[in-house]
Write an enzyme that holds these catalytic residues in place. Structure first.
Site, PDB file in Angstrom:
ATOM      1  N   ASP A  16       0.828  -1.212   0.000  1.00 27.23           N
ATOM      2  CA  ASP A  16       0.000   0.000   0.000  1.00 27.23           C
ATOM      3  C   ASP A  16       0.864   1.265   0.000  1.00 27.23           C
ATOM      4  OD1 ASP A  16      -2.406   1.350  -0.027  1.00 27.23           O
ATOM      5  OD2 ASP A  16      -2.613   1.357   2.152  1.00 27.23           O
ATOM      6  N   ARG A  20      -0.051   7.630  -2.863  1.00 32.41           N
ATOM      7  CA  ARG A  20       0.532   8.742  -2.099  1.00 32.41           C
ATOM      8  C   ARG A  20       1.971   9.019  -2.538  1.00 32.41           C
ATOM      9  NH1 ARG A  20      -0.867   6.189   3.389  1.00 32.41           N
ATOM     10  NH2 ARG A  20      -1.515   4.524   1.981  1.00 32.41           N
ATOM     11  N   ARG A  29      -1.306   8.771 -10.375  1.00 34.42           N
ATOM     12  CA  ARG A  29      -1.257   7.616  -9.474  1.00 34.42           C
ATOM     13  C   ARG A  29      -0.631   6.390 -10.135  1.00 34.42           C
ATOM     14  NH1 ARG A  29      -4.359   7.562  -4.873  1.00 34.42           N
ATOM     15  NH2 ARG A  29      -4.549   5.314  -5.119  1.00 34.42           N
ATOM     16  N   HIS A  33       2.050   3.149  -9.102  1.00 29.62           N
ATOM     17  CA  HIS A  33       1.880   1.696  -9.278  1.00 29.62           C
ATOM     18  C   HIS A  33       3.057   1.121 -10.062  1.00 29.62           C
ATOM     19  CE1 HIS A  33      -1.976   2.033  -7.448  1.00 29.62           C
ATOM     20  NE2 HIS A  33      -2.546   2.673  -8.451  1.00 29.62           N
ATOM     21  N   TRP A  65     -12.198  -2.065  -7.538  1.00 30.41           N
ATOM     22  CA  TRP A  65     -13.006  -1.683  -8.708  1.00 30.41           C
ATOM     23  C   TRP A  65     -13.690  -0.337  -8.497  1.00 30.41           C
ATOM     24  CZ3 TRP A  65     -12.375  -4.415 -13.009  1.00 30.41           C
ATOM     25  CH2 TRP A  65     -12.032  -5.761 -12.928  1.00 30.41           C
ATOM     26  N   LEU A 127      11.139 -19.964  -5.159  1.00 26.90           N
ATOM     27  CA  LEU A 127      10.187 -19.114  -4.422  1.00 26.90           C
ATOM     28  C   LEU A 127       8.823 -19.205  -5.086  1.00 26.90           C
ATOM     29  CD1 LEU A 127       9.805 -16.608  -2.343  1.00 26.90           C
ATOM     30  CD2 LEU A 127      10.026 -15.225  -4.373  1.00 26.90           C
ATOM     31  N   ARG A 177       2.175  -4.773   6.161  1.00 25.38           N
ATOM     32  CA  ARG A 177       1.427  -3.765   5.409  1.00 25.38           C
ATOM     33  C   ARG A 177       2.234  -2.490   5.397  1.00 25.38           C
ATOM     34  NH1 ARG A 177      -4.790  -2.369   4.537  1.00 25.38           N
ATOM     35  NH2 ARG A 177      -4.481  -0.505   3.285  1.00 25.38           N
TER      36      ARG A 177
HETATM   37  C1  IPE Z   1      -5.418  -2.692  -0.061  1.00 27.62           C
HETATM   38  O1  IPE Z   1      -5.114  -1.358  -0.217  1.00 27.62           O
HETATM   39  C2  IPE Z   1      -5.408  -3.384  -1.390  1.00 27.62           C
HETATM   40  C3  IPE Z   1      -4.126  -3.515  -2.037  1.00 27.62           C
HETATM   41  C4  IPE Z   1      -2.960  -3.146  -1.580  1.00 27.62           C
HETATM   42  C5  IPE Z   1      -4.158  -4.151  -3.324  1.00 27.62           C
HETATM   43  P1  IPE Z   1      -6.252  -0.233  -0.337  1.00 27.62           P
HETATM   44  O2  IPE Z   1      -5.530   1.048  -0.506  1.00 27.62           O
HETATM   45  O3  IPE Z   1      -7.224  -0.597  -1.386  1.00 27.62           O
HETATM   46  O4  IPE Z   1      -6.956  -0.319   1.084  1.00 27.62           O
HETATM   47  P2  IPE Z   1      -7.881   0.732   1.829  1.00 27.62           P
HETATM   48  O5  IPE Z   1      -8.932   1.167   0.855  1.00 27.62           O
HETATM   49  O6  IPE Z   1      -7.024   1.872   2.254  1.00 27.62           O
HETATM   50  O7  IPE Z   1      -8.421  -0.017   3.014  1.00 27.62           O
HETATM   51  C1  IPE Z   2      -1.781   0.151  -3.252  1.00 27.27           C
HETATM   52  O1  IPE Z   2      -1.503   1.502  -3.320  1.00 27.27           O
HETATM   53  C2  IPE Z   2      -2.023  -0.464  -4.607  1.00 27.27           C
HETATM   54  C3  IPE Z   2      -3.430  -0.791  -4.883  1.00 27.27           C
HETATM   55  C4  IPE Z   2      -4.416  -0.707  -4.045  1.00 27.27           C
HETATM   56  C5  IPE Z   2      -3.728  -1.246  -6.219  1.00 27.27           C
HETATM   57  P1  IPE Z   2      -2.663   2.584  -3.294  1.00 27.27           P
HETATM   58  O2  IPE Z   2      -3.031   2.891  -4.711  1.00 27.27           O
HETATM   59  O3  IPE Z   2      -3.776   2.158  -2.426  1.00 27.27           O
HETATM   60  O4  IPE Z   2      -1.904   3.806  -2.670  1.00 27.27           O
HETATM   61  P2  IPE Z   2      -2.507   4.885  -1.653  1.00 27.27           P
HETATM   62  O5  IPE Z   2      -2.992   4.122  -0.451  1.00 27.27           O
HETATM   63  O6  IPE Z   2      -3.612   5.599  -2.369  1.00 27.27           O
HETATM   64  O7  IPE Z   2      -1.336   5.756  -1.348  1.00 27.27           O
HETATM   65 MG    MG Z   3      -4.155   2.428  -0.443  1.00 22.95          MG
END
Ligand code: IPE
Ligand code: IPE
Ligand code: MG
Length: 242
Positions: A16, A20, A29, A33, A65, A127, A177
């Site tokens: 996660d 940001r 964004r 990724h 989604w 792995l 996490r």
């Molecule tokens: C969890 O992250 C899902 C993934 C890392 C793929 P999110 O960014 O979607 O989680 P929330 O919405 O902050 O709980």
């Molecule tokens: C996790 O990063 C990746 C996915 C959920 C696909 P985020 O896209 O949730 O990143 P933040 O939490 O918005 O920074």
């Molecule tokens: Mg996130």
């Protein structure tokens, strides 16, 4: 050789903080990724070097989604692109790839690249990398229950667990996490029952081998009691599960 209990056999990661990371740099964004993919490559190599046999990563949740269409389609393309681009390095590292999630809802193009990647890496043994994509812990429990009902077998913890999408692997010893949030967000709800949880403020694109080592150090200091007492563990240290 006896397994070293201070090194997890199976690590799972909620990757996660990509969005940001990008926003801080005034980037779209999807750039976060893309950079997250670099972090994954580093962490896969680091896990393999440290003898960690299984890594499970959360790449796209059932709930993702709900994000803007542009970001969702960007993530789908990135997955298909990454599976092709990363193939030589996955083969070099001896990584066997497995996808967990409701893949039937993905486009045919993405489904094909997933199937090809699984097939191409099926013989690797160093792995096992599980990529959770269009995955949710609740989805997994429900699909497992449906499959079990079809078999007519009695419902037990073992029979239900055997139908989960990651049934061939053991539960994660350590769940990491990144990105500062302290929640599971529907990741591995069943399998997390006795996992050690480790939360890091580092945004996923910045996570590296040194960050992994910090998590491993924290893991090594935990006492995993599985419901027992410290005295019991000290008397028979090998009687714990996992
Ligand atoms: C969890 O992250 C899902 C993934 C890392 C793929 P999110 O960014 O979607 O989680 P929330 O919405 O902050 O709980
Ligand atoms: C996790 O990063 C990746 C996915 C959920 C696909 P985020 O896209 O949730 O990143 P933040 O939490 O918005 O920074
Ligand atoms: Mg996130």
């Amino acid at each position: 050789m006896a397994a070293n209990p201070t090194i997890p056999k199976h690590i799972a990661i909620v990757m996660d903080g990509n969005g940001r990371w990008a926003s801080k740099r005034f980037l779209p964004r999807i750039a976060g990724h893309r950079q997250g993919l670099e972090a994954l490559r580093r962490v896969v190599a680091a896990c393999a070097e440290r003898g960690i046999g299984m890594l499970t990563v959360f790449a796209f949740s059932s709930e993702n989604w709900k994000r803007p269409t542009e970001e969702v389609s960007g993530l789908m393309s990135l997955l298909a692109f990454a599976l092709t681009k990363e193939m030589p390095s996955l083969q070099k590292e001896g990584v066997k790839l497995r996808i967990a999630g409701a893949t039937e809802h993905l486009s045919l193009r993405v489904q094909e690249s997933l199937a090809q990647a699984e097939l191409a890496t099926a013989g690797n043994q160093r792995l096992l990398l599980n990529i959770c994509f269009n995955y949710g812990g609740r989805w997994d429990i429900v699909q497992a229950a449906n499959r079990l009902a079809l078999t007519g077998q009695p419902i037990t913890e073992e029979s239900l667990a055997a139908q989960l999408s990651l049934s061939q692997g053991m539960d994660p010893d350590l769940i990491i996490r990144t990105g500062g949030e302290m929640r599971l967000s529907n990741f591995l709800l069943w399998q997390a029952a006795y996992s050690e949880l480790y939360f890091s403020d580092i945004l996923w694109p910045d996570f590296d081998a040194a960050s992994l080592d910090e998590a491993l150090l924290a893991f090594a200091s935990r006492e995993r009691r599985f419901g027992m007492t410290t005295d019991q563990l000290q008397a028979a240290p090998n009687c714990v599960a996992g």
